[in-house]
Design a protein around this motif. Structure first.
Motif, short mmCIF file in Angstrom:
data_model
loop_
_atom_site.label_atom_id
_atom_site.label_comp_id
_atom_site.label_asym_id
_atom_site.label_seq_id
_atom_site.Cartn_x
_atom_site.Cartn_y
_atom_site.Cartn_z
N ASP A 116 0.81 -1.22 0.00
CA ASP A 116 0.00 0.00 0.00
C ASP A 116 0.85 1.27 0.00
O ASP A 116 0.38 2.33 -0.39
CB ASP A 116 -0.94 0.01 1.21
CG ASP A 116 -1.99 -1.08 1.13
OD1 ASP A 116 -2.34 -1.49 0.00
OD2 ASP A 116 -2.47 -1.52 2.19
N GLU A 117 2.08 1.14 0.46
CA GLU A 117 2.95 2.32 0.53
C GLU A 117 4.35 1.96 0.07
O GLU A 117 4.78 0.81 0.16
CB GLU A 117 3.01 2.85 1.97
CG GLU A 117 3.60 1.86 2.94
CD GLU A 117 3.63 2.37 4.38
OE1 GLU A 117 4.27 1.68 5.20
OE2 GLU A 117 3.04 3.41 4.66
N ASN A 118 5.06 2.96 -0.43
CA ASN A 118 6.44 2.78 -0.84
C ASN A 118 7.32 2.69 0.40
O ASN A 118 7.36 3.62 1.20
CB ASN A 118 6.87 3.96 -1.72
CG ASN A 118 8.27 3.80 -2.28
OD1 ASN A 118 9.08 3.03 -1.76
ND2 ASN A 118 8.55 4.53 -3.32
N ARG A 119 8.01 1.59 0.58
CA ARG A 119 8.86 1.38 1.75
C ARG A 119 10.33 1.66 1.46
O ARG A 119 11.18 1.35 2.27
CB ARG A 119 8.69 -0.04 2.27
CG ARG A 119 7.28 -0.30 2.73
CD ARG A 119 7.17 -1.58 3.49
NE ARG A 119 5.78 -1.89 3.76
CZ ARG A 119 5.39 -2.99 4.36
NH1 ARG A 119 6.28 -3.87 4.75
NH2 ARG A 119 4.11 -3.21 4.55
N GLY A 120 10.61 2.21 0.30
CA GLY A 120 11.99 2.48 -0.06
C GLY A 120 12.70 1.22 -0.51
O GLY A 120 12.13 0.13 -0.51
N ILE A 121 13.94 1.39 -0.90
CA ILE A 121 14.71 0.27 -1.43
C ILE A 121 14.82 -0.85 -0.40
O ILE A 121 14.45 -1.99 -0.64
CB ILE A 121 16.13 0.73 -1.86
CG1 ILE A 121 16.03 1.75 -2.99
CG2 ILE A 121 16.97 -0.47 -2.28
CD1 ILE A 121 17.35 2.48 -3.28
N ILE A 122 15.35 -0.52 0.76
CA ILE A 122 15.64 -1.56 1.75
C ILE A 122 14.36 -2.16 2.33
O ILE A 122 14.29 -3.35 2.60
CB ILE A 122 16.62 -1.04 2.83
CG1 ILE A 122 17.47 -2.18 3.34
CG2 ILE A 122 15.91 -0.33 3.95
CD1 ILE A 122 18.82 -1.77 3.85
N GLY A 123 13.33 -1.34 2.49
CA GLY A 123 12.06 -1.85 2.99
C GLY A 123 11.42 -2.83 2.02
O GLY A 123 10.90 -3.88 2.41
N GLY A 124 11.48 -2.50 0.73
CA GLY A 124 10.95 -3.40 -0.28
C GLY A 124 11.75 -4.68 -0.38
O GLY A 124 11.19 -5.77 -0.53
N MET A 125 13.08 -4.56 -0.29
CA MET A 125 13.93 -5.75 -0.34
C MET A 125 13.64 -6.66 0.86
O MET A 125 13.61 -7.89 0.73
CB MET A 125 15.41 -5.36 -0.35
CG MET A 125 15.85 -4.56 -1.56
SD MET A 125 15.77 -5.46 -3.11
CE MET A 125 17.29 -6.38 -3.02
N ARG A 126 13.39 -6.07 2.02
CA ARG A 126 13.10 -6.86 3.22
C ARG A 126 11.79 -7.62 3.06
O ARG A 126 11.69 -8.79 3.43
CB ARG A 126 13.06 -5.95 4.47
CG ARG A 126 12.82 -6.70 5.76
CD ARG A 126 13.96 -7.61 6.12
NE ARG A 126 13.60 -8.44 7.27
CZ ARG A 126 14.43 -9.18 7.94
NH1 ARG A 126 15.72 -9.23 7.60
NH2 ARG A 126 14.03 -9.90 8.95
N VAL A 127 10.77 -6.97 2.51
CA VAL A 127 9.49 -7.65 2.28
C VAL A 127 9.70 -8.85 1.36
O VAL A 127 9.17 -9.94 1.61
CB VAL A 127 8.44 -6.67 1.69
CG1 VAL A 127 7.21 -7.41 1.16
CG2 VAL A 127 8.03 -5.65 2.73
N CYS A 128 10.47 -8.66 0.32
CA CYS A 128 10.75 -9.78 -0.61
C CYS A 128 11.50 -10.91 0.11
O CYS A 128 11.16 -12.08 -0.06
CB CYS A 128 11.55 -9.28 -1.81
SG CYS A 128 10.59 -8.23 -2.92
N LEU A 129 12.51 -10.55 0.89
CA LEU A 129 13.27 -11.57 1.64
C LEU A 129 12.36 -12.34 2.58
O LEU A 129 12.42 -13.57 2.66
CB LEU A 129 14.42 -10.91 2.41
CG LEU A 129 15.27 -11.82 3.29
CD1 LEU A 129 15.96 -12.90 2.46
CD2 LEU A 129 16.30 -11.00 4.07
N GLU A 130 11.50 -11.64 3.30
CA GLU A 130 10.61 -12.29 4.26
C GLU A 130 9.58 -13.19 3.58
O GLU A 130 9.12 -14.16 4.18
CB GLU A 130 9.88 -11.24 5.10
CG GLU A 130 10.80 -10.53 6.07
CD GLU A 130 10.14 -9.34 6.77
OE1 GLU A 130 9.05 -8.89 6.34
OE2 GLU A 130 10.75 -8.85 7.74
N ASN A 131 9.24 -12.89 2.34
CA ASN A 131 8.24 -13.68 1.63
C ASN A 131 8.83 -14.74 0.71
O ASN A 131 8.09 -15.55 0.16
CB ASN A 131 7.31 -12.76 0.83
CG ASN A 131 6.33 -12.06 1.74
OD1 ASN A 131 5.30 -12.62 2.10
ND2 ASN A 131 6.65 -10.85 2.16
#
Length: 178
Positions: A15-30
């Motif tokens: 729903d929101e832009n989490r920035g580079i590292i936030g987006g990378m973390r979501v991908c890693l967690e999933n």
């Protein structure tokens, strides 16, 4: 949307832009595989890149971290091949020489907090290498170019002036390491 139709792909929409590292973390967690190979939107993989990495992982006894060589791609052609040296912790201290294309153990990355430090946003690759190295891992080098780092006018790394966020991230990662 075309890639998302592939059964091997999990499309994650935030729903929101989490920035580079936030987006990378979501991908890693999933992620669900044993290894993770992070990519930027401007990376171009060779058709056999994943096969080369999978073969190297198996041949090298399933290392926790490995990295490859690269070149740049601009004006529809490859240039500037970068054939990296083997792992050298002193060289890594002096500057980030390992970034794409890397493969690393997903579970260990989660344990080490990869992509959890917003201060490393613009040099998360270097932060990741440091985290694995501090845990006693010596990254394995795969001496083969398997992707192009696509350069284009909109890229932060394709400008004369250094991006202030990049400099701040470099300082942060070095201070964390020191």
């Amino acid at each position: 949307s075309e890639v998302a139709r592939d059964s091997r792909v999990c499309l994650i929409q935030l729903d929101e832009n989490r920035g580079i590292i936030g987006g990378m973390r979501v991908c890693l967690e999933n992620a669900t595989g044993k290894y993770v190979i992070p990519l930027d939107a401007d990376d171009l993989l060779f058709t056999d890149a994943l096969q080369v990495c999978a073969q190297a992982i198996q041949e090298q006894g399933f290392p926790k971290f490995l990295y490859t060589d690269e070149d740049h791609y601009s004006n529809d052609k490859p240039r500037s091949p970068f054939q990296r040296p083997d792992w050298d912790p002193i060289l890594n201290q002096s500057g980030s020489y390992i970034w794409h294309l890397c493969a690393f153990d997903r579970e260990m990355a989660l344990e080490l907090g990869v992509y959890s430090d917003a201060g490393a946003n613009y040099c998360h690759d270097w932060d990741t290498v440091f985290r694995f190295a501090r845990a006693g891992v010596s990254p394995h080098h795969v001496p083969e170019i398997v992707y192009h780092w696509r350069t284009h006018a909109g890229s932060h790394t394709n400008r004369r002036e250094r991006h202030p966020g990049s400099l701040q991230s470099q300082r942060h990662v070095l201070q964390t390491q020191i």
